[in-house]
Design an enzyme around this catalytic site. Structure first.
Site, short mmCIF file in Angstrom:
data_model
loop_
_atom_site.label_atom_id
_atom_site.label_comp_id
_atom_site.label_asym_id
_atom_site.label_seq_id
_atom_site.Cartn_x
_atom_site.Cartn_y
_atom_site.Cartn_z
CE LYS A 1 44.90 39.75 36.17
NZ LYS A 1 45.44 40.30 37.42
NE ARG B 1 39.11 43.11 45.67
CZ ARG B 1 40.28 43.64 46.06
NH1 ARG B 1 40.28 44.72 46.83
NH2 ARG B 1 41.41 43.09 45.71
#
Ligand code: BES
Ligand code: ZN
Ligand code: ZN
Length: 486
Positions: A265, A339
């Site tokens: 990020k 996920r």
């Protein structure tokens, strides 16, 4: 946050530090307000004009009352119009936030004509007093020790506060975990906290360590943990009350820090990523509250816990992993890690054959783009289950908006070399995440709550403080209550 709620005599006979009374919009006096205003005299209207106080929700004015009332300060609390549970909770939150310096608060807010007014008041008041000052050399914890409900209705009000205080304490516990810096909440630390919660409320807690995680084929959690220095854990809470009315499985994303992994990020986007375990914190809080309240619903709580870091052993974009249910996943972006760990959590939950699985996750920036910071996204494979969760959330005052699970979008996560890939295209990213999760729940009714926005409140307001909100805890408690009554 140990506030004693008790009943007191009438406003005419009591005395004390702070008297808090409600005022409706256009300065329509609520219970007790007219009496207090009369005693203060005609200058009050001018004073309130000067303060711009009209009784809108969120307005609070402190009026010195020494010599005119037997209270030092009169707090006028704007409650707006058509007050419902949530608006009263918010008004009480504003009061709680303004009253932290007072040891003693007497109030008439519970006299507002509304079923459940006292419980809503207590919940909002306590949450409004929450502060995270663990790391402040000069913290300013709330001084409030007592809230006295003035007659009439004080007895019933004080009796109605116990459960609300339990729920507020669980939310505060979740907020503390979320606000804690990542350096202080490695997976093993959170797992130890889970064990402590289990011990104190009588819930079995089972902690899987790396060897167990491998033996149980939790390939999603193992994959994400590959780049991390601190070893992963998976916590399983089992709450088994006598004669349960239903069986609820809760799964919470527990990324204690999300750097993005090798798909790193940007510094800006990383700043708040200690909060990426808010789903797990909500499960911790919900289990604590449900067990403390003794709600007769069986609960299985599952939280995969790991950091998502770019260490030398980290998962590489293009790697293929195999979560517990055996489906293969091509990981094209290591920042779509939630996920992957949820895949294992959901598979474990589905194997237990509950009546309903609810997962909570700070899953996608896309959901936050779609719904902003105060509304969560809701997806479900079962209309009845979705309705139950929506009804519970509405009672709790937590907002969710249902989003679609379009079958034809599933091709977006087709992989060239595996059963699926972990990202779709950019547009509708929260939907691809939900479609991905659906692959792991089998036929079990399931509701997915993406709390990327509301898990972290953007600014202090009413009963929310800036930072970790504990979003989801109250919805889950309401859901358990609803299942217990069905
Ligand atoms: N933890 C983030 C999602 C997030 C973003 C939560 C902002 C709260 C605020 C998640 O793991 C993530 O990074 N998701 C990616 C997915 C993408 C790579 C498909 C995202 O949303 O950008
Ligand atoms: Zn991520
Ligand atoms: Zn994440």
């Amino acid at each position: 946050m140990n506030v004693d709620f008790s009943a007191a005599g009438s406003i005419e006979t009591e005395s004390g530090e702070v008297l808090a009374v409600p005022v409706f919009e256009d300065r329509t006096w609520g219970p007790g307000a007219e009496w207090a205003a009369d005693r203060l005299g005609p200058w009050l209207a001018d004073y309130l004009d000067g303060q711009g106080f009209s009784g809108k929700l969120g307005e609070v004015v402190a009026v010195p009352a020494v010599g005119r009332l037997d209270f030092q300060t009169l707090l006028l609390i704007g409650v707006g119009t058509e007050v419902d549970d949530e608006l009263l909770r918010q008004a009480a939150g504003w009061l709680g936030g303004h009253a932290t310096k007072a040891v003693d608060v007497a109030t008439t807010l519970h006299q507002i004509d509304l079923d459940g007014a006292a419980a809503a008041f207590a919940e909002g008041f306590l949450l409004g007093q929450y502060r995270f000052d663990t790391y402040k050399s000069k913290g300013e914890p709330s001084k409030t020790e007592r809230v006295r409900f003035l007659a009439p209705g004080g007895e019933a009000a004080s009796e109605a506060c116990g459960d609300a205080a339990t729920v507020a304490a669980a939310v505060a516990m979740a907020r503390d975990l979320i606000n804690e810096p990542a350096i202080g909440k490695a997976p093993e630390v959170l797992a130890a906290k889970a064990v402590e919660i289990g011990r104190s409320v009588g819930v079995d807690v089972d902690v899987l360590e790396p060897a167990d995680i491998e033996r149980e084929h939790l390939g999603g959690l193992m994959g994400v943990a590959m780049g991390a220095h601190n070893p992963a854990r998976l916590v399983r809470f089992s709450y088994e009350p006598k004669d349960p009315k239903g069986f609820l499985a809760l799964v919470g994303k527990g990324i204690v820090f999300d750097s993005g992994g090798l798909s790193l990020k940007s510094p800006d986007n990383m700043e708040t990523m200690k909060t990426d375990m808010s789903g797990a914190a909500a499960v911790f809080g919900a289990v604590e509250a449900i067990a403390t309240l003794g709600i007769p619903v069986k609960v299985l709580g599952i939280t995969p816990l790991t950091e998502n870091m770019p260490g030398g052993g980290a998962l590489r974009p293009g790697d293929v992993i195999r979560p517990r249910n055996g489906k293969t996943v091509e990981v094209l972006n290591t920042d779509a890690e939630g996920r992957l760990v949820l895949a294992d959590g959901l598979s474990l939950a589905a194997e237990a054959e509950p009546d309903l699985i609810v997962d909570l996750a700070t899953l996608t920036g896309a959901c936050k783009v779609a719904l902003g910071s105060k509304i969560g996204g809701l997806w479900s494979n079962d209309d009845d289950a979705a309705d139950k969760v929506k009804a519970a959330a509405a009672r709790a005052g937590e907002r969710f908006w249902q989003m679609p699970l379009p079958d034809d979008y599933r091709t977006q996560i087709d992989s060239q070399i595996a059963d699926m890939k972990n990202i779709g295209d950019r547009w509708g990213g929260a939907i691809y995440a939900a479609l991905f999760l659906r692959e792991f729940v089998g036929d079990v009714p399931w509701v997915h709550l993406d709390i990327a926005g509301p898990a972290r409140w953007p600014d202090a307001e009413h009963y929310q403080s800036k930072g970790g909100s504990g979003f989801g805890v109250r919805t889950l408690v309401e859901l358990a209550r609803e299942l217990a009554e069905a």
